[in-house]
Design a protein around this motif. Structure first.
Motif: not given
Lengths: 115, 108
Positions: B34, B36, B44, B46, B49, B92-96, B98
């Motif tokens: 991803y 951002y 941030p 988007y 990705h 791999a999932n929604s958690k980012l 940074f």
């Protein structure tokens, strides 16, 4: 892209009081919302993940009793900073996502100053 | 989430292409890349990705190497408004998660 709003954009409060920050997804239904905190010249740190209708999952080191998160609908999540202290002064940012694997759309952030 | 490595800063001339590199040598097969960006004192934004294939949208292009260990974000015609911190995130999932990102400065 999708639009996420936050309210208020800035808030100043006295030490010991509580502050509520709202995060809304305006044009889509967000299954998952996230709350981040960013200190000056630092990167964003994830505080918690919330799914609509269930309890939030907090990251390690984040006090769930101090940072209350409610995700009552698919378009609204709130973060309440309880008994705020000067060290809680920060930039709080929410994001919303359609769910696992989808990109996140971020709100404009809320600048909290605790005096 | 896989750790990503980005140079701390770079600059480019307005109107030229900005190529922002990112290393993610430990990326797993199910992790996306991803991008951002964050303009000062804003949330941030988007950008794009991808998983394996190169991707392009109205903002940028994402070039992912065949071994997926690195990628490049390309802003084809940088403008002064593209000055920001750009974050490359592998997940791999929604958690980012940074990192420090790369500060892109576009000069007139």
């Amino acid at each position: 892209g999708a639009v996420v709003s936050q309210h208020p954009s800035r808030v100043i409060c006295k030490s010991g009081t509580s502050v509520k920050i709202e995060c809304r997804s305006l044009d889509f239904q967000a299954t998952t919302m996230f709350w981040y905190r960013q200190f000056p010249k630092k990167s964003l740190m994830l505080m918690a993940t919330s799914n609509e209708g269930s309890k939030a999952t907090y990251e390690q080191g984040v006090e769930k009793d101090k940072f209350l998160i409610n995700h009552a609908s698919l378009t609204l999540s709130t973060l309440t900073v309880t008994s705020a202290h000067p060290e809680d002064s920060s930039f709080y940012i929410c994001s919303a996502s359609l769910g696992a694997g989808w990109e996140q759309y971020f709100g404009p952030g809320t600048r909290l100053t605790v005096t | 989430d896989a750790k990503t490595t980005q140079p701390p800063s770079m600059d480019c001339a307005e109107g030229r292409a900005a190529n922002l590199p990112c290393n993610h040598s430990t990326i797993s097969g199910n992790e996306y890349v991803y991008w951002y960006r964050q303009i000062h004192s804003q949330g941030p934004q988007y950008i794009i990705h991808g998983l394996k294939n190169n991707e392009t949208n109205e903002m940028a292009s994402l070039i992912i190497t065949e071994d997926r260990k690195s990628s490049t974000l390309i802003l084809p015609h940088a403008t002064l408004r593209d000055t920001a911190v750009y974050y490359c995130i592998a997940g791999a999932n929604s958690k980012l998660t940074f990192g420090k990102g790369i500060t892109l400065s576009v000069r007139p």
